[in-house]
Motif scaffolding. Structure first.
Motif, PDB file in Angstrom:
ATOM      1  N   SER A 104       0.883  -1.297   1.247  1.00 33.89           N
ATOM      2  CA  SER A 104       0.106  -0.855   2.079  1.00 33.89           C
ATOM      3  C   SER A 104      -0.860  -2.034   3.006  1.00 33.89           C
ATOM      4  O   SER A 104      -0.180  -2.843   2.683  1.00 33.89           O
ATOM      5  CB  SER A 104      -1.222  -0.135   1.524  1.00 33.89           C
ATOM      6  N   ARG A 112       3.494 -11.506   4.321  1.00 34.72           N
ATOM      7  CA  ARG A 112       2.509 -10.070   5.642  1.00 34.72           C
ATOM      8  C   ARG A 112       1.631 -10.416   4.654  1.00 34.72           C
ATOM      9  O   ARG A 112       0.742  -9.724   3.666  1.00 34.72           O
ATOM     10  CB  ARG A 112       2.952  -9.114   5.549  1.00 34.72           C
ATOM     11  N   SER A 144       0.996   6.036   9.833  1.00 34.74           N
ATOM     12  CA  SER A 144       0.507   6.531   8.051  1.00 34.74           C
ATOM     13  C   SER A 144      -0.295   6.406   8.509  1.00 34.74           C
ATOM     14  O   SER A 144      -0.903   5.367   8.578  1.00 34.74           O
ATOM     15  CB  SER A 144       1.741   5.399   7.740  1.00 34.74           C
ATOM     16  N   THR A 160      -2.460   6.975   6.513  1.00 25.55           N
ATOM     17  CA  THR A 160      -3.109   6.022   4.980  1.00 25.55           C
ATOM     18  C   THR A 160      -4.102   4.234   5.029  1.00 25.55           C
ATOM     19  O   THR A 160      -4.025   4.420   4.336  1.00 25.55           O
ATOM     20  CB  THR A 160      -1.438   5.667   4.425  1.00 25.55           C
ATOM     21  N   LYS A 161      -2.847   4.079   6.635  1.00 23.32           N
ATOM     22  CA  LYS A 161      -3.909   2.987   7.456  1.00 23.32           C
ATOM     23  C   LYS A 161      -4.870   3.178   7.354  1.00 23.32           C
ATOM     24  O   LYS A 161      -5.677   3.208   7.274  1.00 23.32           O
ATOM     25  CB  LYS A 161      -2.495   2.155   8.025  1.00 23.32           C
ATOM     26  N   GLY A 179       2.687   9.375   5.640  1.00 27.88           N
ATOM     27  CA  GLY A 179       3.497   9.285   7.121  1.00 27.88           C
ATOM     28  C   GLY A 179       4.769   9.842   6.822  1.00 27.88           C
ATOM     29  O   GLY A 179       5.394   9.804   7.666  1.00 27.88           O
ATOM     30  N   LEU A 180       5.509   9.131   5.028  1.00 30.88           N
ATOM     31  CA  LEU A 180       6.742  10.007   5.347  1.00 30.88           C
ATOM     32  C   LEU A 180       7.374  10.853   5.544  1.00 30.88           C
ATOM     33  O   LEU A 180       8.280  11.512   6.200  1.00 30.88           O
ATOM     34  CB  LEU A 180       7.034   8.977   3.934  1.00 30.88           C
ATOM     35  N   ASP A 220       5.753   5.587  15.927  1.00 35.00           N
ATOM     36  CA  ASP A 220       4.971   4.645  14.962  1.00 35.00           C
ATOM     37  C   ASP A 220       3.950   3.741  15.473  1.00 35.00           C
ATOM     38  O   ASP A 220       4.339   2.478  15.359  1.00 35.00           O
ATOM     39  CB  ASP A 220       6.342   4.239  13.595  1.00 35.00           C
TER      40      ASP A 220
END
Ligand code: P1T
Length: 379
Positions: free
Chosen positions: A324, A359, A192, A194-195, A74-75, A170
């Protein structure tokens, strides 16, 4: 085509070589040429790879976009967007955002002469106070990580258009199942992957989706020239993840709603941040731009201390304490010491990221087990 069909078929063709229904993993760095320049559209896998291209087409389709680009994280995707700018340019960003994005902006790009303003965007007209002739980009997370603020994309897009500034959203927390920022006037959607897009916590990846051909060409140039691409194996995994995005998200939303409601009634809980709650300050905007409210929830306990929060996250058994989010399994995080540790304490506390904040990424397990786990951790 409806979203659920797009998630499975959007931008996909059966493989031309043998009709494979799933795109093969083209694990190759290069492609044979018959004569210099004599190739079948593929020269080198940093530039193009058929498995990555299949994923990029799927990404464009599910975001109602025209062009998709996949990156190594994502970055890396965010890095490519900021490389559209030059020294002296200014960016206005949400002040509540992923700690790694803040670190990239302040610790990498500020030293290249790009200036960042971090502001609250709940009150969208406030953005105009920070716009000047150097402003080139608005960077919006919505819902924000981790305070779950909701930014009115349509209103921000109108401001961006009026001043001829790019708007990037985002969309990691919401996913295109819940909101499609390009439809509201955003220029760039970032993920991202990744998620939720990957969905199984087994890959790190980023994505950009745009509609404008000129903008896409500049981003493809940066993707190839800077080279932060993802590999074919990871492309395959995220493409597979996208095919179940809609069914996973439906359950994430159901479980998220149940956990949020449970937490609001718990005597030890001080505050719950989830946009589906009627008491959430941006609930009406959330209702207007999201199809449902997702599985990301932050909360604080009445004990209001670092030790109190750590005690809770350490006791959890079904929720795993980990960085994550967005996988099928439930995760719990402590933003102040984990995902947002790179934001100075004074800055993060201004937006509500205090030491007692926890979170949750609510997964798709049986809701009874998730509630029982929270119950035993909150005693
Ligand atoms: O980790 P990476 O794939 O590079 O994505 C960065 C990123 C960008 N935007 C948002 C909203 C994010 O949440 C992230 C990554 N976030 C975490 C790792 C986290 O636990 O919050």
């Amino acid at each position: 085509m409806k979203f659920n069909t797009k998630a499975i078929h959007g931008g996909q063709k059966h493989d031309p070589a043998y009709g494979a229904v799933m795109p093969p993993i083209y694990q190759t760095s290069t492609y044979a040429q018959t004569t210099p320049g004599g190739h079948k559209g593929y020269e080198y896998s940093r530039t193009h790879n058929p498995t990555r291209n299949a994923l990029e087409n799927a990404l464009a389709s599910i975001e109602n976009g025209t062009y998709g680009l996949a990156f190594g994280s994502g970055l890396a995707a965010i890095d490519a967007v900021i490389k559209l700018l030059k020294p002296g340019d200014e960016v206005i960003s949400t002040n509540d955002l992923y700690g790694g994005t803040y670190r990239l902006f302040t610790q990498i790009f500020e030293s290249f002469g790009v200036k960042f303003h971090f502001i609250g965007m709940n009150n969208a007209p406030n953005i105009e106070n920070y716009i000047n002739e150097n402003t080139k980009l608005l960077w919006v997370e919505t819902p924000t990580n981790p305070m779950m603020n909701i930014i009115d994309i349509k209103t921000v897009a109108a401001i961006a258009k009026k001043h001829q500034i790019l708007l990037a959203v985002d969309n990691t927390f919401a996913t295109p199942y819940l909101q499609q920022p390009l439809d509201f006037g955003a220029d760039i959607v970032m993920h991202s992957a990744t998620k939720y897009l990957g969905g199984h916590s087994d890959v790190v990846m980023g994505a950009l989706i745009v509609n404008d051909k000129g903008l896409a060409d500049r981003l493809y140039f940066i993707q190839n020239a800077s080279g932060a691409i993802c590999g074919p194996q990871d492309s395959f995994l995220v493409l597979r993840g996208i095919k179940t995005l809609h069914v996973r998200m439906q359950r994430h939303c159901e479980n998220g709603a149940a956990v949020a409601k449970y937490l609001t009634t718990h005597p030890k809980v001080e505050a719950v941040y989830w946009p589906g709650l009627e008491s959430h300050p941006n609930h009406e905007i959330a209702k207007s731009q999201m199809n449902d409210f997702g599985g990301m929830i932050s909360f604080s306990t009445k004990e209001d201390s670092l030790e109190g929060a750590i005690k809770v996250v350490e006791k959890l058994k079904v929720f795993t304490l980990a960085e994550s989010l967005g996988g099928v399994e439930s995760l719990a995080g402590h933003p102040a010491s984990m995902t947002h540790a790179s934001i100075p304490k004074k800055e993060r506390e201004k937006t509500g990221v205090k030491d007692s904040l926890i979170r949750l990424s609510v997964g798709i397990e049986a809701i009874e087990d998730l509630i029982a786990d929270l119950e035993q951790a909150l005693v």
